[in-house]
Structure formats: structure tokens, C-alpha cells
Design an enzyme around this catalytic site. Structure first.
Site, PDB file in Angstrom:
ATOM      1  N   ASP A   1       4.122  10.396  -7.417  1.00  0.00           N
ATOM      2  CA  ASP A   1       5.164  11.259  -7.973  1.00  0.00           C
ATOM      3  C   ASP A   1       5.211  11.094  -9.490  1.00  0.00           C
ATOM      4  O   ASP A   1       4.445  10.337 -10.079  1.00  0.00           O
ATOM      5  CB  ASP A   1       6.517  10.908  -7.345  1.00  0.00           C
ATOM      6  CG  ASP A   1       7.379  12.150  -7.108  1.00  0.00           C
ATOM      7  OD1 ASP A   1       7.448  12.986  -8.036  1.00  0.00           O
ATOM      8  OD2 ASP A   1       7.960  12.266  -6.025  1.00  0.00           O
TER       9      ASP A   1
ATOM     10  N   LYS B   1       0.855   3.849  -2.179  1.00  0.00           N
ATOM     11  CA  LYS B   1       0.187   5.087  -2.581  1.00  0.00           C
ATOM     12  C   LYS B   1       1.157   6.026  -3.315  1.00  0.00           C
ATOM     13  O   LYS B   1       1.344   7.190  -2.944  1.00  0.00           O
ATOM     14  CB  LYS B   1      -0.436   5.809  -1.395  1.00  0.00           C
ATOM     15  CG  LYS B   1      -1.550   5.035  -0.700  1.00  0.00           C
ATOM     16  CD  LYS B   1      -2.185   5.856   0.402  1.00  0.00           C
ATOM     17  CE  LYS B   1      -3.294   5.097   1.106  1.00  0.00           C
ATOM     18  NZ  LYS B   1      -2.783   4.015   1.984  1.00  0.00           N
TER      19      LYS B   1
ATOM     20  N   ASP C   1       0.843  -1.202   0.000  1.00  0.00           N
ATOM     21  CA  ASP C   1       0.000   0.000   0.000  1.00  0.00           C
ATOM     22  C   ASP C   1       0.879   1.253   0.000  1.00  0.00           C
ATOM     23  O   ASP C   1       0.876   2.047   0.941  1.00  0.00           O
ATOM     24  CB  ASP C   1      -0.910  -0.040   1.231  1.00  0.00           C
ATOM     25  CG  ASP C   1      -1.955   1.058   1.233  1.00  0.00           C
ATOM     26  OD1 ASP C   1      -2.113   1.744   0.211  1.00  0.00           O
ATOM     27  OD2 ASP C   1      -2.622   1.216   2.275  1.00  0.00           O
TER      28      ASP C   1
END
Length: 475
Positions: A314, A311, A309
Site C-alpha cells: 500500500d 507482503k 511475511d
């Protein structure tokens, strides 16, 4: 208050803009087709007088010694009621001043007196109890609440289940009936408001926190997971659908522990019950390459997939390094990860380059379970469109519900976090839903459970309970 007086009051409230229809974002972040702003009454003394009389009529049979308006909108109502009846009034501060008397309740307090609460609008009932508590601490007796408008979203039940009597002058349903009959509002608008009230009921937890109950979606005629595997275009997505069908589990455990041994022990304990283990490798203090290797061994042993996880959020070039390199080398042991859609399609391209589509996949973060998050409907729609452009790699969503309807949506998986056996919050913005609410009412596919399992006395046994509830909810 007779029927003609009630109709006259409703029409006057509409005329001065106290009740509006359209699209409004509420404090909770939910979009509402109706907005009630009773603060405008201070600029309309005639309507203010009507309201005070209506409230007094609603409590004509109630015995009370003093009254207290809920700040701020109800304060003028209570003031007029006090003046008309000669009953003394108390005021609750919203915040205690650091100087002067530092009182929460202003006025002459006589312990044992019966105090009537005056409120302008009830949705959850939470503001009522924020006033009740300091009054009861002063040894006043609070049994009765009078309100101008009950929105019908659960406030009455929340108040009455806590031992208080609620009397309302108007309900939102009555307001709609009057305005439709008078030609002020069309039936389409009225139906939208009625549906909103039905689908956005609010409960108050024992900790006096308001929480919107899950909206029930239309009952889904579910396509079997093994058939959905044939629709998915990503290899990991195909493997996940197939695993769920084979193992008969739609439970993901969030292993948010901070030591490698605790992570591996938890994975070994709950492995037989789960389809996915969700990790946060960057919170594990003693992570090594061997940790990832051992996780993959346990995944093979117990037949589950590993979801890091991370996330990602960028630019493409950066996420290539974050996913394939660094201390954690995520692509070497995780089956799939997730990303925000904020950077655009480049983030998908970067992660695809880092991991490859043959042995890796990606979920997009379409919705979140934390209170006040900024992932609105437009953002969710953008995530959906991005996923459709990259079906070779993106095979699903982190979401609070199924976000693509119809057969097209069957090609994607929907994983929902923030699940516990009972609805509550954690005091840090996390809002919880039950397995049944997520799977049966929201039509999601997989529940993600963290603290409810790994903080239990017996994670394996607790995982089995969650597994059964989530799987049964598919029926």
C-alpha cells in the site's frame, strides 16, 4: 523418411511460418527464443500432405488397428493418415458435452484394439497422456506415439518412462541444423535456442502436472556469509549473515499455523535448526501481544530471526499504520518483513518510518513460486533497482534465484520459498523445488520450507534433514 525429404520439410515449415525465432511468451509464462505454430498447416495442403507421409513413414514398422490425434492441431494429421491407410480413426474431445452422447472418445471403439497416438509437438508429453488415459479407460491398448516435432525438453523421457514408445519425425535440434546450414538462421540464434532447451527441461509429475525444472545457473564462487555481513548496510541483514555463519544453517521455516500455541510449539521445536522463522500473524486466530513477546523470547533462546511475511503493498502512510499499529503491532516483535515494489519507493520510506533502520529490515518480493504469477523480468529488475536505492533498510529479496550477480549481489540475501525434498505441486498453483536445486543450481542463500516441515510427524527431525541438505548444497 530420407534425409533430403526431412530437409525439404524443415525448410517448408520455416517458409510458411510454422517455426519462428525471436522472443515469445509461452503459456507457462516463460520467454522462449523459438515458437512452433503447426496450426498454420491447415492453410497449406501440400505441407499437410508432406507431414502425413512423414508421420506414416515414422511408424511403418508399428502395428496398430486405429489411430487418435491429440486435439486440436494433430487432428488433421490423423485424418489424412487414416485416409491414406484405411485405418479407422478415433477422436478425443477436450471437454465432454453436457448433451447428446456425452462421450469423451468419438468413433467406433473396439476394446482390445491397438491405438496409435498422433501428436504435432511434444514438450512435456502431458497432452499425450491426457489422450492416453480416456483411451485406456475404453480398454484400448496404447503403446505407441508418433509426433512431428520433439522439442527436446524432456517429453520423450516423460513418455517412455511411462511405458510408451515415442517416434518423432523431427527434433528441434535437427530443425536448427537444417536452418543454419541453409542460411535461414544464424548461429547466435541457434545457440540461444539450444541453451533454452538445455535450461528449460520439463518433467511430468505422478499427478500428470507439467513442471519446468529449475534452470541451473553458473556455479557460484560463494563469498562466506561472515564476509558478506561486512558488505551489508542494514543491521538486521548483518545479523542474519552473521547468524547463518555462526549457526551453520540457511533454513527458514514458514510457520503457517492458525493457533498461537501451535506457532510457539513449532518455533520451540525447530528453533535449533533454523536461521529464520517466517510467520503469517494475520492467520493466527488467537493472536495477542503475548504471542509476539513469546516469539521474541524463543528467537533469543534458539538464536534465530523472525520474518513476518506481510507482503505490504500500500501507500507509505498506510503501511506505517499497518506495520507499527493495529492488532498485531508487527514492528514490535518481527525483525524484518517484506513488501511488493508496486507502490514505488514510498512503501520503503513508510516501513522505514514505522520500524526504524536500527532494529528492523525489509525484503522486496522480486519473484514468486506460484504458477502463472505476474512478476516478470521487468518487475524483478525494478525491485533490484529499488533495493539499491535503499540499502540502509532493504537487505534482500524473496526470489527464486540470486537476482544480482557479482560482488555487488553479495551485499543482499536471497530467500526462496516453495521448497520440498521432492519436486511436485500442491494442486493450487504452488510449484516446489528441492533444497539442492534452489541453493546449488539457483545460487539462492536461504530455503523457505512450510508444509514439508510443520505437517510432518516430527518437525524437529524433518527440519534437521532440510537444514543439512541446504547447508551441504552451499559447498
Amino acid at each position: 523418411m530420407d534425409e533430403e525429404a526431412r530437409k525439404a520439410l524443415v525448410l517448408r515449415l520455416f517458409d510458411i511460418g510454422a517455426v519462428k525465432f525471436g522472443t515469445f511468451t509461452l503459456k507457462s509464462g516463460i520467454e522462449s527464443p523459438v515458437y512452433v505454430d503447426l496450426r498454420v498447416l491447415v492453410s497449406h495442403p501440400d505441407v499437410l500432405d508432406q507431414v502425413a507421409n512423414a508421420l506414416l513413414s515414422a511408424v511403418s514398422s508399428v502395428e496398430y488397428d486405429t489411430l487418435c490425434g491429440v486435439p486440436y492441431t494433430a487432428l488433421p494429421f490423423a485424418t489424412l493418415m487414416s485416409s491414406k491407410t484405411g485405418k479407422p480413426m478415433l477422436m478425443r474431445r477436450k471437454e465432454v458435452k453436457a448433451y447428446g452422447t456425452k462421450k469423451m472418445i468419438e468413433g467406433v471403439i473396439t476394446p482390445g484394439q491397438r491405438c496409435l497416438i498422433v501428436e504435432d509437438l511434444v514438450t512435456s508429453g502431458l497432452s499425450v497422456f491426457e489422450t492416453v488415459e480416456p483411451l485406456e479407460r475404453e480398454q484400448l491398448i496404447v503403446n505407441d506415439v508418433v509426433v512431428l516435432l520433439d522439442r527436446g525438453q524432456g517429453g520423450r523421457k516423460n513418455i517412455e518412462t511411462r511405458g510408451k514408445n515415442l517416434r518423432s519425425v523431427l527434433t528441434l535440434a535437427q530443425v536448427l541444423d537444417v536452418l543454419v546450414a541453409a542460411g535461414k538462421v544464424d548461429t547466435v540464434t541457434a545457440d540461444r535456442v539450444t541453451a533454452f532447451i538445455r535450461d528449460n527441461q520439463v518433467t511430468v509429475t505422478d499427478k500428470l502436472e507439467a513442471q519446468v525444472l529449475p534452470t541451473k545457473k553458473a556455479k557460484l564462487q560463494r563469498t562466506p556469509f561472515e564476509d558478506r555481513a561486512k558488505l551489508c548496510k542494514n543491521a538486521v541483514g548483518v545479523a542474519l549473515f552473521s547468524l547463518m555463519a555462526r549457526k551453520k544453517t540457511n533454513l527458514c521455516v514458514a510457520a503457517d499455523v492458525v493457533e498461537a500455541k501451535a506457532l510457539l510449539d513449532l518455533a520451540d521445536a525447530v528453533g535449533p535448526q533454523i536461521c529464520v522463522l517466517k510467520t503469517h500473524c494475520d492467520i493466527v486466530r488467537d493472536w495477542t501481544d503475548e504471542t509476539g513477546t513469546q516469539l521474541r523470547f524463543l528467537a533469543d533462546k534458539h538464536d534465530f530471526l523472525i520474518f513476518e511475511d506481510r507482503k505490504f503493498a500500500d501507500i507509505g502512510n498506510t503501511v506505517v499504520q499497518q506495520c507499527s499499529g493495529g492488532v498485531h503491532r508487527i514492528a514490535s516483535w518481527a525483525h524484518f518483513t517484506n513488501a511488493h515494489a508496486l507502490p514505488g519507493d514510498g512503501i520503503v520510506d513508510g516501513l522505514r518510518t514505522a520500524a526504524g533502520v536500527e532494529n528492523h529490515g525489509l525484503l522486496l518480493l522480486a519473484q514468486m513460486s506460484s504458477a502463472g504469477n505476474l512478476l516478470n523480468k521487468e518487475y524483478t529488475s525494478a525491485c533490484v533497482e529499488m533495493a539499491k536505492r535503499h540499502t540502509d533498510f532493504v537487505f534482500g529479496f524473496i526470489s527464486q534465484e540470486r537476482v544480482i550477480e557479482g560482488s555487488e549481489g553479495d551485499a543482499f540475501v536471497y530467500m526462496t520459498p516453495g521448497v520440498k525434498l521432492s519436486q511436485e505441486g500442491d494442486g493450487l498453483g504452488q510449484q516446489y523445488n528441492t533444497p539442492t536445486a534452489v541453493i546449488a543450481d539457483r545460487n539462492s542463500d536461504i530455503i523457505i520450507v512450510g508444509r514439508g516441515i510443520y505437517k510432518s510427524d516430527n518437525p524437529a527431525a524433518t527440519a534437521a534433514i532440510y537444514r543439512k541438505q541446504a547447508w551441504d548444497a552451499l559447498a
